[in-house]
Design a protein around this motif. Structure first.
Motif, mmCIF file in Angstrom:
data_model
loop_
_atom_site.group_PDB
_atom_site.id
_atom_site.type_symbol
_atom_site.label_atom_id
_atom_site.label_comp_id
_atom_site.label_asym_id
_atom_site.label_seq_id
_atom_site.Cartn_x
_atom_site.Cartn_y
_atom_site.Cartn_z
ATOM 1 N N ARG A 158 34.968 4.287 -16.771
ATOM 2 C CA ARG A 158 35.240 5.663 -16.307
ATOM 3 C C ARG A 158 34.235 6.623 -16.926
ATOM 4 N NH1 ARG A 158 41.660 6.235 -15.237
ATOM 5 N NH2 ARG A 158 41.102 8.378 -14.958
ATOM 6 N N GLY A 159 33.946 6.416 -18.207
ATOM 7 C CA GLY A 159 32.978 7.272 -18.896
ATOM 8 C C GLY A 159 31.600 7.169 -18.252
ATOM 9 N N LEU A 160 31.214 5.946 -17.892
ATOM 10 C CA LEU A 160 29.894 5.752 -17.269
ATOM 11 C C LEU A 160 29.839 6.435 -15.895
ATOM 12 C CD1 LEU A 160 29.235 2.035 -18.277
ATOM 13 C CD2 LEU A 160 27.935 4.032 -19.046
ATOM 14 N N TRP A 161 30.907 6.268 -15.119
ATOM 15 C CA TRP A 161 30.907 6.908 -13.786
ATOM 16 C C TRP A 161 30.847 8.430 -13.906
ATOM 17 C CZ3 TRP A 161 35.378 3.294 -11.929
ATOM 18 C CH2 TRP A 161 34.824 2.112 -11.417
ATOM 19 N N ASP A 162 31.382 8.910 -15.035
ATOM 20 C CA ASP A 162 31.423 10.366 -15.221
ATOM 21 C C ASP A 162 30.206 10.873 -16.000
ATOM 22 O OD1 ASP A 162 32.699 12.814 -14.789
ATOM 23 O OD2 ASP A 162 33.694 12.748 -16.752
ATOM 24 N N SER A 163 29.215 9.993 -16.223
ATOM 25 C CA SER A 163 28.103 10.431 -17.078
ATOM 26 C C SER A 163 27.078 11.289 -16.323
ATOM 27 C CB SER A 163 27.422 9.213 -17.742
ATOM 28 O OG SER A 163 26.897 8.342 -16.769
ATOM 29 N N TRP A 164 27.170 11.318 -15.035
ATOM 30 C CA TRP A 164 26.321 12.197 -14.236
ATOM 31 C C TRP A 164 27.198 13.285 -13.595
ATOM 32 C CZ3 TRP A 164 21.210 11.224 -11.671
ATOM 33 C CH2 TRP A 164 20.497 10.196 -12.282
ATOM 34 N N ALA A 165 26.758 14.544 -13.667
ATOM 35 C CA ALA A 165 27.407 15.597 -12.882
ATOM 36 C C ALA A 165 26.986 15.407 -11.421
ATOM 37 C CB ALA A 165 26.973 16.970 -13.379
ATOM 38 N N ALA A 166 27.799 15.941 -10.520
ATOM 39 C CA ALA A 166 27.501 15.759 -9.093
ATOM 40 C C ALA A 166 26.163 16.384 -8.709
ATOM 41 C CB ALA A 166 28.631 16.352 -8.259
ATOM 42 N N ASP A 167 25.741 17.424 -9.461
ATOM 43 C CA ASP A 167 24.493 18.120 -9.097
ATOM 44 C C ASP A 167 23.309 17.690 -9.973
ATOM 45 O OD1 ASP A 167 25.257 19.161 -11.482
ATOM 46 O OD2 ASP A 167 25.303 21.258 -10.835
ATOM 47 N N ALA A 168 23.441 16.585 -10.709
ATOM 48 C CA ALA A 168 22.358 16.185 -11.627
ATOM 49 C C ALA A 168 21.116 15.689 -10.879
ATOM 50 C CB ALA A 168 22.863 15.093 -12.578
ATOM 51 N N ALA A 434 40.357 14.177 -5.971
ATOM 52 C CA ALA A 434 39.037 13.873 -6.541
ATOM 53 C C ALA A 434 39.208 13.767 -8.051
ATOM 54 C CB ALA A 434 38.058 14.973 -6.192
ATOM 55 N N PRO A 435 38.521 12.836 -8.703
ATOM 56 C CA PRO A 435 38.674 12.711 -10.159
ATOM 57 C C PRO A 435 38.063 13.909 -10.887
ATOM 58 C CG PRO A 435 36.977 11.233 -9.350
ATOM 59 C CD PRO A 435 37.581 11.860 -8.147
ATOM 60 N N ALA A 436 38.634 14.222 -12.037
ATOM 61 C CA ALA A 436 38.080 15.320 -12.845
ATOM 62 C C ALA A 436 36.711 14.900 -13.366
ATOM 63 C CB ALA A 436 39.020 15.590 -14.007
ATOM 64 N N SER A 437 35.860 15.882 -13.639
ATOM 65 C CA SER A 437 34.544 15.595 -14.187
ATOM 66 C C SER A 437 34.445 16.235 -15.560
ATOM 67 C CB SER A 437 33.485 16.174 -13.246
ATOM 68 O OG SER A 437 32.242 16.255 -13.901
ATOM 69 N N GLN A 438 33.690 15.604 -16.463
ATOM 70 C CA GLN A 438 33.484 16.218 -17.792
ATOM 71 C C GLN A 438 32.575 17.443 -17.688
ATOM 72 O OE1 GLN A 438 30.805 14.461 -20.628
ATOM 73 N NE2 GLN A 438 29.993 13.003 -19.163
ATOM 74 N N PHE A 439 31.882 17.576 -16.552
ATOM 75 C CA PHE A 439 30.955 18.705 -16.382
ATOM 76 C C PHE A 439 31.682 19.833 -15.666
ATOM 77 C CE2 PHE A 439 28.491 14.839 -16.414
ATOM 78 C CZ PHE A 439 27.469 15.121 -17.295
#
Ligand SMILES: Cc1cc2nc3c(=O)[nH]c(=O)nc-3n(C[C@H](O)[C@H](O)[C@H](O)COP(=O)(O)O)c2cc1C
Length: 446
Positions: A158-168, A434-439
């Protein structure tokens, strides 16, 4: 809007009945011919199924002489199906015990890109004991350790999937900037089983993360599902046990701070459908006549982690004492509970038990007319037993074709199933958030 049921097609061998692979109504194609899976996926998509699903085992069964199980590796098959279909969700099984989280995160994120947001991952810990010997081990990893590993594995993935923001990913060719590194974060995970630096080396996937599916129903499995699963497959022989499972798991989902509609429960259903009950019964007997009790015995032994049932006579009623206690089984623990419950309830002979398990390995089977199948599905769906079904046709493609032609229209007429796809992604079909994002969102100044 009226609540709709969710339908997943579980593709297994040439059908879920143990003898389906040799039945005349089964596909003439080889199980390693991709056209077999493509045709089924396209049929299921025409039938508006939410998704299809492929199981996986990491060792060859010792009963291979008498019948196939899985043939092609499911992640690879999903890549082919992603480009042969456009709307149906696609779910593959992958093991948390015998792969690395970085590999798995990349593969499923890639599939989600290839399919434009239609991927789900069936998270399994791999119950089949001989798998250990294919991955450097000598003995089965214990049930408890498999789940402990799975928990940490999931944190990493989950951490890896969330390591990119959608706009990166900028892909700004004029400006010469491909990505914005401030919107890509490392993971730096150091735990009991895994050390993973991250970030992932590909952009955030269309669904944010693939849909998380889980199919372990033991106490530990349910606790895991309550925390993580967005769809749950489960084997239940009867309505009462399925209802108890549904209530228990939904309560656990609430206990884990999640909404009940964010974890769909899809029990297995293997319907043998014919124009009359008599014809359905005849088909059922035709299939039973093609089974081999020695294969059934071997498969039963596999479920119980290799326990020897060879001394049991075929035609004497069984008692619970003929089986090891499920709590001592390191293999498919919840399935052993399902089997013991059946023995307690019905006291079948071994021959009768094997015939039941040959139908769909402990999932609910029924034989009847399209109306009878639709009635059963409506009853389970409206009485708090299921949010939909994991449809396990006993023979493929024949029983899928009749399900799509005869049962789905009945469900649609009753307002229980969609008449067209509304969304583009598996999350949309399942009604998942939609899953939450760390960004934080860039529009909010992040
Ligand atoms: C519909 C369904 C599909 C499953 N598919 C797989 C599979 O492909 N591979 C596997 O190793 N286990 C599979 N399982 C087994 C579970 O994932 C789980 O490992 C097993 O039930 C043991 O865990 P438990 O004791 O918590 O139930 C499946 C179970 C169900 C109900």
């Amino acid at each position: 809007m009226k609540r709709h049921m969710h339908l997943n097609l579980f593709i297994h061998s040439r059908g879920h009945h143990e003898a389906a692979w040799r039945h005349p109504a089964a596909s003439p194609l080889s199980l390693s011919d991709i056209r077999y899976y493509q045709a089924l996926a396209q049929q299921a998509e025409a039938g508006l199924f939410d998704s299809l699903f492929l199981a996986d085992q990491l060792a060859l069964g010792d009963d291979i002489a008498y019948g196939p199980r899985t043939a092609l590796e499911p992640i690879t098959v999903l890549a082919a199906l992603a480009v042969s279909t456009s709307r149906i969700g696609l779910i593959a099984t992958a093991s948390t015990t015998y792969t690395e989280p970085f590999n798995l995160a990349r593969q499923f994120a890639s599939l989600d890109h290839i399919s434009r947001g239609r991927i789900g991952w069936n998270i399994v810990t791999s119950w089949l004991a001989p798998a250990a010997r294919n991955y450097g081990g000598t003995a089965q990893v214990s049930h408890a350790e498999r789940y402990a590993r799975a928990e940490e594995f999931l944190t990493v993935v989950r951490g890896l999937w969330d390591s990119w923001a959608a706009d990166a990913e900028l892909d700004d060719r004029a400006g010469g900037r491909y990505a914005n590194p401030t919107r890509i974060q490392p993971l730096n995970h150091e735990g009991t089983y895994y050390r993973v630096a991250g970030p992932l080396n590909l952009p955030r996937c269309p669904q944010g993360r693939p849909v998380l599916v889980q199919a372990g129903s033991s106490d530990t499995g349910r606790a895991f599902a309550a925390r993580h699963a967005e769809a749950v497959f489960t084997a239940q022989t009867e309505k009462t046990s399925a209802q108890a499972f549904y209530a228990d798991l939904k309560a656990r989902v609430v206990g884990a701070g999640r909404g009940t509609d964010q974890a769909l429960i899809l029990p297995g259903l293997s319907p043998l459908i014919a124009a009359s009950e008599v014809e359905a019964q005849r088909l059922s007997e035709e299939l039973s006549a093609l089974t081999n009790p020695d294969v059934g015995r071997k498969r039963l032994s596999g479920r119980f982690g290799g326990h020897d049932f060879s001394h049991l006579p075929l035609d004497t009623p069984l008692a619970p004492d003929d089986f090891p206690a499920p709590s001592t089984v390191e293999a498919a623990r919840s399935r052993t509970e399902v089997i013991l419950e059946l023995v307690r309830r019905e006291q079948p002979t071994l021959r009768q038990l094997l015939a039941r398990l040959a139908g769909a390995r402990g999932h609910h089977t029924c034989a009847g007319t399209p109306e009878q199948v639709a009635d059963l599905m409506e009853e389970w769906f409206t009485e708090g037993v299921a949010d939909g079904f994991n449809i396990m046709p006993p023979v493929l493609p024949a029983m899928l074709e009749v399900f799509i032609a005869e049962v789905i229209p009945l469900l649609q007429r009753r307002g229980l199933f969609r008449t067209a796809y509304e969304g583009e992604t598996l999350r949309a079909h399942y009604g998942l958030a939609a899953p939450a994002s760390q960004f934080s969102s860039p529009t909010l100044g992040g």
